[in-house]
Design a protein around this motif. Structure first.
Motif, PDB file in Angstrom:
ATOM      1  N   GLN A  52      29.899 -57.608 -22.455  1.00 34.52           N
ATOM      2  CA  GLN A  52      30.501 -57.803 -23.766  1.00 34.52           C
ATOM      3  C   GLN A  52      31.254 -56.544 -24.211  1.00 34.52           C
ATOM      4  OE1 GLN A  52      27.733 -58.823 -26.886  1.00 34.52           O
ATOM      5  NE2 GLN A  52      29.354 -59.648 -28.184  1.00 34.52           N
ATOM      6  N   ILE A  53      30.683 -55.381 -23.969  1.00 37.37           N
ATOM      7  CA  ILE A  53      31.356 -54.124 -24.332  1.00 37.37           C
ATOM      8  C   ILE A  53      32.633 -53.953 -23.521  1.00 37.37           C
ATOM      9  CG2 ILE A  53      31.152 -51.604 -24.195  1.00 37.37           C
ATOM     10  CD1 ILE A  53      28.211 -51.980 -25.051  1.00 37.37           C
ATOM     11  N   ALA A  54      32.591 -54.319 -22.241  1.00 41.16           N
ATOM     12  CA  ALA A  54      33.783 -54.227 -21.394  1.00 41.16           C
ATOM     13  C   ALA A  54      34.882 -55.148 -21.917  1.00 41.16           C
ATOM     14  CB  ALA A  54      33.440 -54.572 -19.954  1.00 41.16           C
ATOM     15  N   GLN A  55      34.525 -56.342 -22.362  1.00 43.44           N
ATOM     16  CA  GLN A  55      35.507 -57.272 -22.905  1.00 43.44           C
ATOM     17  C   GLN A  55      36.089 -56.751 -24.220  1.00 43.44           C
ATOM     18  OE1 GLN A  55      33.741 -61.164 -23.096  1.00 43.44           O
ATOM     19  NE2 GLN A  55      34.020 -61.531 -20.913  1.00 43.44           N
ATOM     20  N   LEU A  56      35.256 -56.171 -25.059  1.00 47.27           N
ATOM     21  CA  LEU A  56      35.747 -55.607 -26.318  1.00 47.27           C
ATOM     22  C   LEU A  56      36.666 -54.410 -26.058  1.00 47.27           C
ATOM     23  CD1 LEU A  56      32.562 -55.877 -28.555  1.00 47.27           C
ATOM     24  CD2 LEU A  56      34.664 -57.223 -28.720  1.00 47.27           C
ATOM     25  N   ALA A  57      36.361 -53.628 -25.035  1.00 49.13           N
ATOM     26  CA  ALA A  57      37.234 -52.501 -24.677  1.00 49.13           C
ATOM     27  C   ALA A  57      38.582 -53.020 -24.206  1.00 49.13           C
ATOM     28  CB  ALA A  57      36.580 -51.655 -23.597  1.00 49.13           C
ATOM     29  N   THR A  58      38.593 -54.089 -23.428  1.00 46.46           N
ATOM     30  CA  THR A  58      39.838 -54.706 -22.969  1.00 46.46           C
ATOM     31  C   THR A  58      40.634 -55.212 -24.166  1.00 46.46           C
ATOM     32  OG1 THR A  58      38.814 -55.356 -20.892  1.00 46.46           O
ATOM     33  CG2 THR A  58      40.825 -56.506 -21.515  1.00 46.46           C
ATOM     34  N   PHE A  59      39.942 -55.819 -25.096  1.00 46.96           N
ATOM     35  CA  PHE A  59      40.561 -56.314 -26.321  1.00 46.96           C
ATOM     36  C   PHE A  59      41.246 -55.160 -27.062  1.00 46.96           C
ATOM     37  CE2 PHE A  59      39.978 -57.265 -30.900  1.00 46.96           C
ATOM     38  CZ  PHE A  59      40.716 -58.428 -30.986  1.00 46.96           C
ATOM     39  N   SER A  60      40.583 -54.031 -27.183  1.00 49.18           N
ATOM     40  CA  SER A  60      41.132 -52.863 -27.848  1.00 49.18           C
ATOM     41  C   SER A  60      42.355 -52.322 -27.103  1.00 49.18           C
ATOM     42  CB  SER A  60      40.065 -51.783 -27.949  1.00 49.18           C
ATOM     43  OG  SER A  60      40.590 -50.616 -28.514  1.00 49.18           O
ATOM     44  N   GLN A  61      42.307 -52.298 -25.775  1.00 47.31           N
ATOM     45  CA  GLN A  61      43.431 -51.814 -24.975  1.00 47.31           C
ATOM     46  C   GLN A  61      44.663 -52.698 -25.160  1.00 47.31           C
ATOM     47  OE1 GLN A  61      41.628 -51.720 -21.108  1.00 47.31           O
ATOM     48  NE2 GLN A  61      41.185 -49.529 -21.240  1.00 47.31           N
ATOM     49  N   VAL A  62      44.458 -53.997 -25.201  1.00 47.76           N
ATOM     50  CA  VAL A  62      45.575 -54.928 -25.397  1.00 47.76           C
ATOM     51  C   VAL A  62      46.211 -54.678 -26.762  1.00 47.76           C
ATOM     52  CG1 VAL A  62      46.178 -57.366 -25.724  1.00 47.76           C
ATOM     53  CG2 VAL A  62      44.702 -56.705 -23.832  1.00 47.76           C
ATOM     54  N   GLU A  63      45.397 -54.499 -27.779  1.00 51.63           N
ATOM     55  CA  GLU A  63      45.903 -54.248 -29.121  1.00 51.63           C
ATOM     56  C   GLU A  63      46.705 -52.943 -29.168  1.00 51.63           C
ATOM     57  OE1 GLU A  63      44.205 -54.465 -33.662  1.00 51.63           O
ATOM     58  OE2 GLU A  63      42.837 -53.858 -32.087  1.00 51.63           O
ATOM     59  N   GLN A  64      46.212 -51.895 -28.530  1.00 53.81           N
ATOM     60  CA  GLN A  64      46.920 -50.610 -28.513  1.00 53.81           C
ATOM     61  C   GLN A  64      48.236 -50.713 -27.749  1.00 53.81           C
ATOM     62  OE1 GLN A  64      44.135 -47.764 -26.967  1.00 53.81           O
ATOM     63  NE2 GLN A  64      42.904 -47.750 -28.823  1.00 53.81           N
ATOM     64  N   THR A  65      48.250 -51.477 -26.683  1.00 53.81           N
ATOM     65  CA  THR A  65      49.474 -51.666 -25.909  1.00 53.81           C
ATOM     66  C   THR A  65      50.537 -52.369 -26.743  1.00 53.81           C
ATOM     67  OG1 THR A  65      48.221 -51.753 -23.847  1.00 53.81           O
ATOM     68  CG2 THR A  65      50.438 -52.685 -23.803  1.00 53.81           C
ATOM     69  N   ILE A  66      50.143 -53.357 -27.515  1.00 52.79           N
ATOM     70  CA  ILE A  66      51.081 -54.072 -28.383  1.00 52.79           C
ATOM     71  C   ILE A  66      51.688 -53.112 -29.405  1.00 52.79           C
ATOM     72  CG2 ILE A  66      51.242 -55.819 -30.209  1.00 52.79           C
ATOM     73  CD1 ILE A  66      49.120 -57.415 -28.596  1.00 52.79           C
ATOM     74  N   GLN A  67      50.865 -52.283 -30.020  1.00 57.40           N
ATOM     75  CA  GLN A  67      51.358 -51.319 -31.003  1.00 57.40           C
ATOM     76  C   GLN A  67      52.301 -50.302 -30.361  1.00 57.40           C
ATOM     77  OE1 GLN A  67      51.093 -51.476 -34.299  1.00 57.40           O
ATOM     78  NE2 GLN A  67      50.035 -53.391 -33.957  1.00 57.40           N
ATOM     79  N   THR A  68      51.967 -49.848 -29.159  1.00 57.08           N
ATOM     80  CA  THR A  68      52.824 -48.897 -28.437  1.00 57.08           C
ATOM     81  C   THR A  68      54.174 -49.530 -28.144  1.00 57.08           C
ATOM     82  OG1 THR A  68      50.907 -47.817 -27.458  1.00 57.08           O
ATOM     83  CG2 THR A  68      53.017 -47.473 -26.362  1.00 57.08           C
ATOM     84  N   ASN A  69      54.184 -50.784 -27.704  1.00 58.22           N
ATOM     85  CA  ASN A  69      55.441 -51.479 -27.419  1.00 58.22           C
ATOM     86  C   ASN A  69      56.296 -51.629 -28.670  1.00 58.22           C
ATOM     87  OD1 ASN A  69      54.882 -51.725 -24.706  1.00 58.22           O
ATOM     88  ND2 ASN A  69      54.139 -53.814 -24.853  1.00 58.22           N
ATOM     89  N   LYS A  70      55.683 -51.938 -29.802  1.00 57.41           N
ATOM     90  CA  LYS A  70      56.435 -52.070 -31.055  1.00 57.41           C
ATOM     91  C   LYS A  70      57.049 -50.739 -31.454  1.00 57.41           C
ATOM     92  CE  LYS A  70      53.886 -55.940 -33.016  1.00 57.41           C
ATOM     93  NZ  LYS A  70      52.954 -56.375 -34.068  1.00 57.41           N
ATOM     94  N   ASN A  71      56.278 -49.649 -31.321  1.00 58.03           N
ATOM     95  CA  ASN A  71      56.802 -48.325 -31.671  1.00 58.03           C
ATOM     96  C   ASN A  71      57.933 -47.918 -30.739  1.00 58.03           C
ATOM     97  OD1 ASN A  71      54.987 -48.057 -33.780  1.00 58.03           O
ATOM     98  ND2 ASN A  71      53.487 -46.951 -32.571  1.00 58.03           N
ATOM     99  N   LEU A  72      57.798 -48.216 -29.457  1.00 55.86           N
ATOM    100  CA  LEU A  72      58.853 -47.895 -28.493  1.00 55.86           C
ATOM    101  C   LEU A  72      60.117 -48.698 -28.791  1.00 55.86           C
ATOM    102  CD1 LEU A  72      59.772 -46.411 -25.964  1.00 55.86           C
ATOM    103  CD2 LEU A  72      58.743 -48.230 -24.603  1.00 55.86           C
ATOM    104  N   GLU A  73      59.956 -49.951 -29.139  1.00 61.22           N
ATOM    105  CA  GLU A  73      61.104 -50.792 -29.484  1.00 61.22           C
ATOM    106  C   GLU A  73      61.850 -50.218 -30.690  1.00 61.22           C
ATOM    107  OE1 GLU A  73      62.050 -55.308 -31.085  1.00 61.22           O
ATOM    108  OE2 GLU A  73      60.123 -54.906 -30.161  1.00 61.22           O
ATOM    109  N   ASN A  74      61.120 -49.781 -31.716  1.00 63.46           N
ATOM    110  CA  ASN A  74      61.752 -49.187 -32.897  1.00 63.46           C
ATOM    111  C   ASN A  74      62.491 -47.897 -32.538  1.00 63.46           C
ATOM    112  OD1 ASN A  74      60.822 -51.202 -34.572  1.00 63.46           O
ATOM    113  ND2 ASN A  74      58.992 -50.091 -35.184  1.00 63.46           N
ATOM    114  N   LEU A  75      61.912 -47.103 -31.664  1.00 64.81           N
ATOM    115  CA  LEU A  75      62.545 -45.861 -31.235  1.00 64.81           C
ATOM    116  C   LEU A  75      63.832 -46.141 -30.462  1.00 64.81           C
ATOM    117  CD1 LEU A  75      62.355 -42.762 -30.957  1.00 64.81           C
ATOM    118  CD2 LEU A  75      61.065 -43.152 -28.849  1.00 64.81           C
ATOM    119  N   LEU A  76      63.810 -47.123 -29.590  1.00 69.69           N
ATOM    120  CA  LEU A  76      65.006 -47.480 -28.820  1.00 69.69           C
ATOM    121  C   LEU A  76      66.108 -48.028 -29.721  1.00 69.69           C
ATOM    122  CD1 LEU A  76      63.392 -49.084 -25.648  1.00 69.69           C
ATOM    123  CD2 LEU A  76      64.650 -46.930 -25.776  1.00 69.69           C
TER     124      LEU A  76
END
Length: 132
Positions: A52-76
């Motif tokens: 369960q902790i591993a799945q929650l960590a994966t969930f957190s990583q996916v969320e952070q990746t989405i935020q990183t992509n949005k920030n990169l898109e704004n920068l571009l």
């Protein structure tokens, strides 16, 4: 100024938008699957806490990746707009050399830039275009 960088930034921005939309689907799907898994687990054999902790960590990583992509898109997008603005008043030569003129305005589209010259002609800004 490197015109290829402008085209590359625009293409990267479009790719980031697509990736962000795809990641959002994956994010929503992951959340739905996790909730369904927790609802339907056997009470006599609950999910292992480590799993369960591993799945929650994966969930957190996916969320952070989405935020990183949005920030990169704004920068571009910001970079593309800055580069487009710096073309105004400069001389441009089309890739095939048939159109030459001073840039009066630059139109930014999701798939690239179009320079509008003082005489009304338009030049797609891309590989082979020269800006002086």
């Amino acid at each position: 100024m490197d015109v290829n960088a402008v085209s590359s930034a625009s293409a990267s921005s479009s790719a980031a938008t697509t990736a962000s939309k795809k990641a959002t689907l994956d994010y929503d799907t992951f959340l739905t699957l996790l909730v369904q898994q927790m609802k339907n687990q056997d009470p006599t054999e609950p999910m292992d806490a480590t799993e369960q902790i591993a799945q929650l960590a994966t969930f957190s990583q996916v969320e952070q990746t989405i935020q990183t992509n949005k920030n990169l898109e704004n920068l571009l997008q910001s970079s593309t707009l800055n580069q487009a603005g710096s073309m105004i008043g400069r001389t441009i030569v089309s890739a095939d050399g048939t159109i030459t003129g001073v840039v009066e305005e630059v139109k930014v589209y999701s798939d690239g830039l179009v320079a509008v010259l003082e005489d009304g002609k338009k030049v797609l800004v891309g590989a082979g275009v020269t800006i002086r």
